[in-house]
Scaffold this active site. Structure first.
Site, PDB file in Angstrom:
ATOM      1  N   TYR A   1       0.874  -1.164   0.000  1.00 42.92           N
ATOM      2  CA  TYR A   1       0.000   0.000   0.000  1.00 42.92           C
ATOM      3  C   TYR A   1       0.914   1.218   0.000  1.00 42.92           C
ATOM      4  CZ  TYR A   1      -3.268   3.531   1.765  1.00 42.92           C
ATOM      5  OH  TYR A   1      -4.016   4.671   1.929  1.00 42.92           O
TER       6      TYR A   1
ATOM      7  N   ASP B   1      -2.269  -1.146  -3.978  1.00 46.55           N
ATOM      8  CA  ASP B   1      -2.602   0.251  -4.258  1.00 46.55           C
ATOM      9  C   ASP B   1      -1.296   1.029  -4.383  1.00 46.55           C
ATOM     10  OD1 ASP B   1      -3.483   2.829  -4.372  1.00 46.55           O
ATOM     11  OD2 ASP B   1      -4.626   2.781  -2.501  1.00 46.55           O
TER      12      ASP B   1
ATOM     13  N   HIS C   1     -12.432   1.720  -3.633  1.00 47.42           N
ATOM     14  CA  HIS C   1     -11.662   1.016  -4.662  1.00 47.42           C
ATOM     15  C   HIS C   1     -12.435  -0.230  -5.088  1.00 47.42           C
ATOM     16  CE1 HIS C   1      -7.598   3.010  -3.988  1.00 47.42           C
ATOM     17  NE2 HIS C   1      -8.314   3.447  -2.971  1.00 47.42           N
TER      18      HIS C   1
END
Length: 556
Positions: free
Chosen positions: A141, A182, A297
């Site tokens: 992330y 991400d 998301h």
């Protein structure tokens, strides 16, 4: 093999547990980001999921922030697992290893990059076309660069640098590598809803790093000359663009504040990067899942034509080895939980009390009040007996006195005590006459009480009858006076507490606008304004929000 990545924006939002979501993907490896949970807040139903083994990385500086987790089916248990990218968080001998050259970063910078819980690495074994091989999955992330905080931009670039260093080092050791999660940067203009609205889109440092990390879309012509491309570019492939090089509006993240998902006004910042050899030998399909809701998301999945081999035991990083979930250490809240009477009785029955006691004695010792009047009571002492006897006498005396009262008015009327001369100064005749007079006075007093009570009741009835006409005559006037008082009072409070202003109509759709408040620091912080109520979208979309904007007058 199927693998899924998804930024879930808080793992505790799944109140019924995460198992249902994991099963719905029907994947072997599920990587989630932004769990927003620290170790002290991780509950058992999230950490221990039937049919899966999980590996978490937690933020060590802030609670409810960042965090990633990797869930593997029991048939895809990894052989090695590690938290972080630097190796500084590894306190066991079964780490993945291969850290590369980290000399450009100080030890303080390396520790800061791992302290936010942004990476989990798992290493698996699979059988492919070329026989047994290793596959390392790096779940990340990546940080977001806050425009108002220049130090966060530097932090993000340092994280990118560290990620590339570690991924390429593992790849050089002979293992295939998948970097997914991400990444917080849209690579090409096709990955952004409105690239023209972004200043210097191509010059963004994050996009430049992606240009260096990736070696292109890897179509058939590029794959034919892999050695040349890998020598001049990166070593990883954007797997989605490999299968869908020209698909537009394929976004994975939308703003929830503006309702941009309704108009598909978003960006593609969630990726599955694979090394180019794995793309050529095993990758069979990649796509996004915009229909899956529950976060800002959407998930991304990839499939590979290979057979995973499961490790016979879970690595030490697995949540099954955490003391709070293995029974070796109980939580403090366990000692404050209520225990039912049935559990207490069954536990004592199994362990037994000191001496030889039957079940009746055990129940008596556990709950003496429930077993009857004679069970579990102490024998009263002589002093307690006298005290109880006095209490009984006083209660009986009070009952007798309360029954002697004839009417309710007697409680509110003072009792007149007649002045009687002392019997010591009276003759026998005088004493007898005084006693007769006292008896007659009692009769007269009781008779007068009854007469007075009847008189009072009649007076109340007469007064109510006389006043009824007056009340009916004055009721109309009272209502009018109340209305007269209410009107100025209501007007006063409306002037003081006027409430929110009435929303205007936007010019494009002629619909009521919504009220917003400026939360960004600056001269307009706290000011309110009206904008179009429709979701945000491209300027060419008539169903999207128009450009109507107006400030709220402070005087209104």
């Amino acid at each position: 093999m199927k693998i899924v990545t998804w930024n879930i924006n808080g793992i505790r939002t799944f109140k019924n547990g995460i198992k249902k979501i994991l099963d719905s993907f029907d994947a072997d490896i599920i990587c989630v980001q932004e769990t927003k949970v620290t170790r002290d807040l991780l509950d058992e139903k999230t950490a221990i999921v039937d049919g899966y083994n999980s590996y978490f990385s937690f933020s060590r500086g802030r609670s409810g922030y960042s965090g990633v987790a990797t869930y593997c089916k029991d048939a895809a248990t990894p052989f090695l697992a590690e938290e972080g990218l630097t190796g500084l968080l590894t306190n066991h001998g079964e780490a993945v290893g291969c850290y590369g050259d980290q000399v450009e970063l100080s030890s303080e910078e390396l520790l800061a990059l791992d302290n936010e819980g942004r990476a989990v690495i798992t290493q698996h074994h699979f059988i492919g076309k070329d026989g047994p091989q290793k596959l390392t999955v790096i779940n990340v992330y990546c940080p977001r660069a806050d425009p108002e905080k220049p130090e966060r931009k530097h932090y993000k670039l340092q994280f990118y640098q560290l990620l590339q260093c570690r991924a390429e080092a593992i790849l050089s050791s002979g293992s295939h590598v998948i970097v997914l999660g991400d990444v917080n940067t849209s690579h090409r203009p096709i990955d952004h809803c409105d690239p023209d609205d972004v200043d210097n889109f191509e010059d963004n440092p994050g996009r430049k790093w992606l240009d260096h990390f990736l070696f292109g879309t890897a179509d058939e012509d590029e794959l034919a000359d892999i050695s040349q491309k890998s020598a001049s570019g990166g070593k990883f492939v954007d797997s989605f663009r490999h299968f869908h090089p020209k698909r537009s509006n394929a976004f994975t993240c939308w703003s929830t504040l503006t309702g941009a998902r309704q108009t598909n006004y978003g960006t593609r910042i969630d990726y599955i990067f694979t090394d180019h050899c794995l793309v050529k030998s095993a990758l069979t399909g990649v796509d996004i899942m915009p229909e899956v809701e529950g976060s800002d998301h959407c998930p991304v999945w990839a499939e590979l034509s290979c057979t995973l081999q499961s490790s016979p035991k879970c690595p030490p990083l697995c949540t099954r080895h955490m003391p709070e979930f293995t029974g070796r250490q109980q939580k403090l809240s366990r000692f404050f939980g209520k225990v039912s009477e049935k559990e207490r009785f069954s536990k004592v029955s199994e362990e037994g009390l000191p001496g030889s006691q039957d079940s009746g004695e055990i129940r008596e010792n556990l709950n003496p009040k429930v077993q009857g009047n004679n069970v579990g009571k102490k024998r009263p002492t002589c002093r307690e007996k006298d005290a109880n006897a006095n209490k009984a006498k006083r209660s009986n005396q009070m009952k007798t006195e309360s029954n002697a009262k004839g009417s309710l008015l007697a409680f509110f009327k003072p009792t007149q005590t007649p002045s009687v001369p002392s019997s010591g100064n009276l003759s026998p005749k005088q004493t007898k006459s005084s006693q007769d007079s006292l008896g007659s006075e009692r009769d007269i007093r009781s008779c007068s009480r009854d007469v007075q009570m009847e008189t009072n009741l009649s007076l109340v009835t007469d007064i109510e009858t006389d006043n009824q006409d007056k009340v009916e005559g004055e009721s109309t006037c009272m209502v009018k006076s109340k209305d007269c008082k209410k009107e100025p009072t209501t007007g006063f409070w409306k002037a003081v507490l006027h409430g929110p202003p009435q929303p205007p109509l936007c010019k494009s759709h002629n619909e009521p606008c919504v009220l917003r408040t400026v939360k960004k620091s600056g001269p307009n912080l706290g000011r309110q304004f009206f904008v179009c109520a429709r979701p945000q979208g491209h300027a060419s979309n008539p169903q999207a929000r128009c450009n109507f904007f107006t400030w709220v007058d402070k005087g209104k």
